[in-house]
Design a protein around this motif. Structure first.
Motif, PDB file in Angstrom:
ATOM      1  N   GLU A  84       0.838  -1.188   0.000  1.00  0.00           N
ATOM      2  CA  GLU A  84       0.000   0.000   0.000  1.00  0.00           C
ATOM      3  C   GLU A  84       0.878   1.244   0.000  1.00  0.00           C
ATOM      4  O   GLU A  84       2.023   1.199   0.469  1.00  0.00           O
ATOM      5  CB  GLU A  84      -0.918  -0.007   1.229  1.00  0.00           C
ATOM      6  CG  GLU A  84      -1.898  -1.167   1.235  1.00  0.00           C
ATOM      7  CD  GLU A  84      -2.715  -1.218   2.513  1.00  0.00           C
ATOM      8  OE1 GLU A  84      -3.936  -1.101   2.412  1.00  0.00           O
ATOM      9  OE2 GLU A  84      -2.103  -1.360   3.602  1.00  0.00           O
ATOM     10  N   PRO A  85       0.350   2.385  -0.522  1.00  0.00           N
ATOM     11  CA  PRO A  85      -0.971   2.575  -1.131  1.00  0.00           C
ATOM     12  C   PRO A  85      -1.052   1.951  -2.513  1.00  0.00           C
ATOM     13  O   PRO A  85      -0.046   1.865  -3.221  1.00  0.00           O
ATOM     14  CB  PRO A  85      -1.096   4.095  -1.210  1.00  0.00           C
ATOM     15  CG  PRO A  85       0.314   4.578  -1.331  1.00  0.00           C
ATOM     16  CD  PRO A  85       1.146   3.636  -0.523  1.00  0.00           C
ATOM     17  N   GLU A  89      -8.104  -2.764   2.445  1.00  0.00           N
ATOM     18  CA  GLU A  89      -6.771  -2.833   3.015  1.00  0.00           C
ATOM     19  C   GLU A  89      -6.102  -4.141   2.611  1.00  0.00           C
ATOM     20  O   GLU A  89      -6.751  -5.140   2.328  1.00  0.00           O
ATOM     21  CB  GLU A  89      -6.858  -2.734   4.537  1.00  0.00           C
ATOM     22  CG  GLU A  89      -7.360  -1.381   5.037  1.00  0.00           C
ATOM     23  CD  GLU A  89      -7.404  -1.321   6.546  1.00  0.00           C
ATOM     24  OE1 GLU A  89      -7.080  -2.348   7.189  1.00  0.00           O
ATOM     25  OE2 GLU A  89      -7.758  -0.262   7.087  1.00  0.00           O
ATOM     26  N   CYS A  90      -4.788  -4.104   2.589  1.00  0.00           N
ATOM     27  CA  CYS A  90      -4.037  -5.301   2.217  1.00  0.00           C
ATOM     28  C   CYS A  90      -4.399  -6.459   3.143  1.00  0.00           C
ATOM     29  O   CYS A  90      -4.519  -6.277   4.357  1.00  0.00           O
ATOM     30  CB  CYS A  90      -2.547  -5.006   2.328  1.00  0.00           C
ATOM     31  SG  CYS A  90      -1.499  -6.392   1.881  1.00  0.00           S
TER      32      CYS A  90
END
Length: 780
Positions: A89-90, A97-98
């Motif tokens: 991320e990003p 979210e990851c």
């Protein structure tokens, strides 16, 4: 500049906007020459020798003399690799979210360096920076060679990474490619591009490019995604088995980017598992409303409301159901978005209600470019919100699109997406049921590439979610962010209805907001073949809802070509005729009585299969598995099937063999393993192997898998069409239903077919009987 670019530039100069396009090209060139960092001295580097490793949850970090590599196995099996401190991320690709790290995967010493063993894949990191991905059984899937960077003062690092794949590997994906679905030796650019004219198999790149490769080999399948939005290239070279002294020469892949992070994900497993994991990571495909699987008609140049009524009445009078009519830019007032030409389309909401009473909805085109005209609501409110892209000196960037001089919203800024979404209320008030995003690569007319590349200046500034950056990084995700703005707005404005949105351009993850279509595919038999390649390739990148402009966009097809295009598209998810303003009409009755009857038969079959298609839509939404699948989907080890791109599976049950050549009345098709019934004659063929099928003009050859249970519409009701399983075998089917356009939990019914006391019987999961009328076809 190649010959094709020169021809397009000269055509642009001779157009209505010709000299303004020359001016736009010069303006863009001057801005970039002034504001882009100049390439100075660069220093090349490689990772160097590894000197230590640090275990972390899901993997760890291996440190080299001049770089570091982070390996992280996520819950679900996807493996992330990031060099130079790059993390997952990003990211514009990730849906949320990851995913959390899989703590069962541990970085441990190996004789060659270090390894991370997980349930689905083993990663080996070598001491000088090579990385291998292997199956749990030790079969090599991919070997990444040590990367190389070129670092320069004041500019982002460009880099290259080379990889080796098994000699027999076939590569698919990279977004929408007209030359596929299998990608041969060559260079493929990663830069979303409006080709500015009709395209065919030789044109590349096109509107949707994605650094997503699905690699299929005897030893297994894997997907690799380089999460980088900059301009880049993928260079493929096919492997050779038994080359030289009897040893295989592996296939190779070279990935180059002009900047941005070197980070990538690898997913391994069966094709369905790979696509399931990939779309869990980047977002499950949006579920279209049921009506969006019906036939739709568009034309650039309807002209006025009376012509729309005439076309709609023509379909009704002939008993040809049309679920939507699409209005192109000519319904706007002077091509200004979020307006209506009230002289030609008076009382547009009333027209929408009138059509809706007959089961036909209206869909509106929406372009991103806003005419730079004080007094225009979209321009004034956007200026007040500071919504438009600026250059490095703070001036609003101006381009040239259909309404003239235009400005462009920065969709990479959250508050701009919110402002833009509010404009869709006007479209809904006009009676539109869905939106069609066009020109969003983004395209700004310019002549004489590369100085007049038809997009924004590369130095133009973007928010990039507050991080800041320029168009080199934002270009490929511009349409993705626009689709997000539109989808979220439609959900908010009409919370009880599923949005209908499709977009000409996009990037990895675009499926979570809607679908796409071919863009301006050339009218001709090559364009017909490119249409199928695009749909198959996009499906293997996680975008299952797509289809072509039936008949091609820029010219008038022959009746035969029109019929064959209709017949192909009747089995594709997005089913729409469309044409340019000077390319003739696309209504079936314009092509003569024989063509009209052929179209009638194809449309009747589409309507009959609607319960099955809607079930496939739900399955794509739940699992990421595309409606339209290559013939090798269940047999990836079959090399002959991997090379067959002229037919496809529609779900698990049907094999569609469209006619793609002029004058053909029969065609050969490569069969996957198992028994396949000709749905026209009931005769069966055994696979693997090849079958020769009759293909008269009035129908498309379609085969049904033995044992399949297909939900079909018959006389306003629903029946199960059952194709007899081979002796001693069973078959399956599924039916998913809901109210058609809302968010309620659907009903899922699963069926099993088998021979029982000399007859074919069907059981529904949890019950002894199917609960529907059965129509058994095929023989023992």
């Amino acid at each position: 500049m190649d010959t094709r670019d020169l021809v397009r530039s000269l055509r642009m100069v001779g157009s209505r906007n010709g000299w303004r396009a020359v001016g736009a090209a010069w303006r863009r060139y001057r801005i970039d020459a002034r504001d882009l960092p100049r390439r100075g001295a660069e220093r090349a580097r490689v990772p160097g020798a590894a000197y230590c490793a640090e275990p972390l949850p899901g993997g760890g970090v291996v440190r080299f003399a001049q770089s570091a590599l982070r390996v992280r196995v996520a819950v679900g099996g996807a493996v992330f690799c990031g060099w130079d401190g790059a993390g997952p991320e990003p990211s514009y690709a990730l849906a949320d979210e990851c995913p959390e790290a899989d703590t069962r995967a541990v970085l441990e010493p190996d004789k060659d360096g270090w390894r991370v063993v997980s349930e689905r894949i083993t990663v080996v990191v070598f001491r000088h920076g090579a990385v291998e991905f292997r199956t749990p059984g030790g079969v090599l899937l991919r070997r990444e060679l040590p990367p190389r960077w070129w670092d320069g003062a004041g500019r982002a690092s460009r880099w290259v990474q080379r990889a080796q794949t098994p000699a027999d590997a076939a590569v698919f994906g990279l977004g929408g490619r007209a030359c596929g679905p299998g990608l041969t030796t060559g260079s493929y650019r990663l830069w979303n591009t409006d080709p500015s004219s009709a395209f065919g198999p030789g044109d590349d790149p096109l509107y949707i490019t994605m650094p997503v490769q699905l690699v299929v080999a005897d030893g297994g399948c894997h997907l690799v995604f380089h999460d980088n939005t900059w301009d880049g290239r993928v260079i493929l070279r096919e492997g050779v088995e038994g080359a030289g002294s009897g040893h295989d020469r592996p296939g190779s892949c070279e990935v180059r980017f002009d900047g941005g992070p070197l980070r990538y994900w690898v997913v391994a497993g069966s094709p369905s598992r790979v696509l399931g994991t990939w779309t869990a990571l980047t977002g499950r495909p949006a579920l279209p409303p049921r009506w969006a699987l019906g036939y739709q008609h568009a034309r650039w140049g309807f002209g006025d409301a009376q012509e729309v009524r005439r076309v709609a009445a023509g379909y009704r009078e002939r008993g040809l159901p049309v679920s939507a009519l699409h209005l192109d830019i000519d319904h706007f007032d002077g091509h200004r978005i979020f307006t209506v030409d009230n002289d030609r389309f008076p009382e547009l909401p009333g027209l929408a209600v009138e059509l809706r009473e007959h089961g036909t909805r209206l869909v509106s085109i929406v372009d991103p470019a806003v005419k730079a005209e004080p007094g225009l609501a979209a321009y004034d409110s956007g200026s007040a919100a500071d919504a438009f892209v600026r250059d490095a000196r703070g001036h609003v960037v101006r381009g040239l699109v259909w309404p003239g001089e235009t400005v462009f919203p920065d969709f990479t800024e959250p508050r701009v997406r919110k402002w833009w979404g509010g404009l869709y209320a006007e479209r809904l008030e006009q009676g539109f049921a869905g939106v069609w995003h066009d020109m969003n690569e983004p395209t700004s007319f310019a002549a004489f590439a590369p100085y007049g590349e038809s997009t924004l200046p590369r130095s133009a500034r973007h928010s990039l979610e507050g991080r800041g950056g320029d168009h080199r990084e934002a270009h490929n995700v511009y349409a993705l962010a626009m689709a997000r703005a539109g989808y979220e707005a439609l959900r908010e404005l009409r919370p009880r209805e599923r949005p209908f949105l499709f977009s000409r351009s996009g990037w990895a993850g675009m499926q979570r907001y809607g679908g796409t279509w071919s863009g301006d595919v050339a009218t001709g038999w090559p364009g017909l073949r490119a249409s199928l390649a695009l749909v198959l390739g996009l499906g293997l990148c996680g975008v299952p809802y797509s289809g072509p402009d039936v008949g091609g966009f820029h010219a008038m097809p022959s009746p035969e070509l029109y019929v064959r295009w209709w017949q192909l598209s009747a089995y594709l998810p997005f089913f729409r005729t469309h044409s340019a303003i000077n390319a003739g009409r696309r209504e079936p009755w314009e092509f003569g009585p024989e063509a009209e009857e052929c179209v009638r038969a194809a449309l009747a079959e589409r309507v009959r299969l609607m319960p099955y298609l809607y079930t496939l839509a739900h399955l794509a939404h739940r699992t990421g598995v595309p409606y339209v699948r290559p013939l090798w989907w269940h047999d990836p080890e079959d090399r002959k099937l991997r090379g067959a791109g002229d037919a496809f599976l529609l779900g698990d049950a049907l094999l569609v063999a469209p006619v793609l050549e002029p004058g053909a009345t029969e065609r050969a098709v490569r069969l996957p393993r198992g028994r396949w019934y000709d749905t026209a004659t009931g005769a069966f063929h055994e696979g693997p192997g090849q079958a020769l099928l009759d293909a008269p003009l009035h129908r498309t050859p379609v085969l049904a898998r033995a044992g399949s249970v297909l939900p079909v519409a018959v006389d306003g009701g629903l029946e199960l069409e059952v194709w007899a399983p081979a002796a001693g075998r069973t078959g399956t089917g599924v039916l998913i239903t809901d109210e058609g356009d809302g968010w309620a939990e659907p009903r899922v019914e699963r069926f099993t077919s088998r021979w029982r006391v000399g007859a074919v019987a069907v059981e529904r999961e949890g019950a002894d009987e199917a609960g529907y009328v059965l129509r058994v076809r095929g023989d023992a």
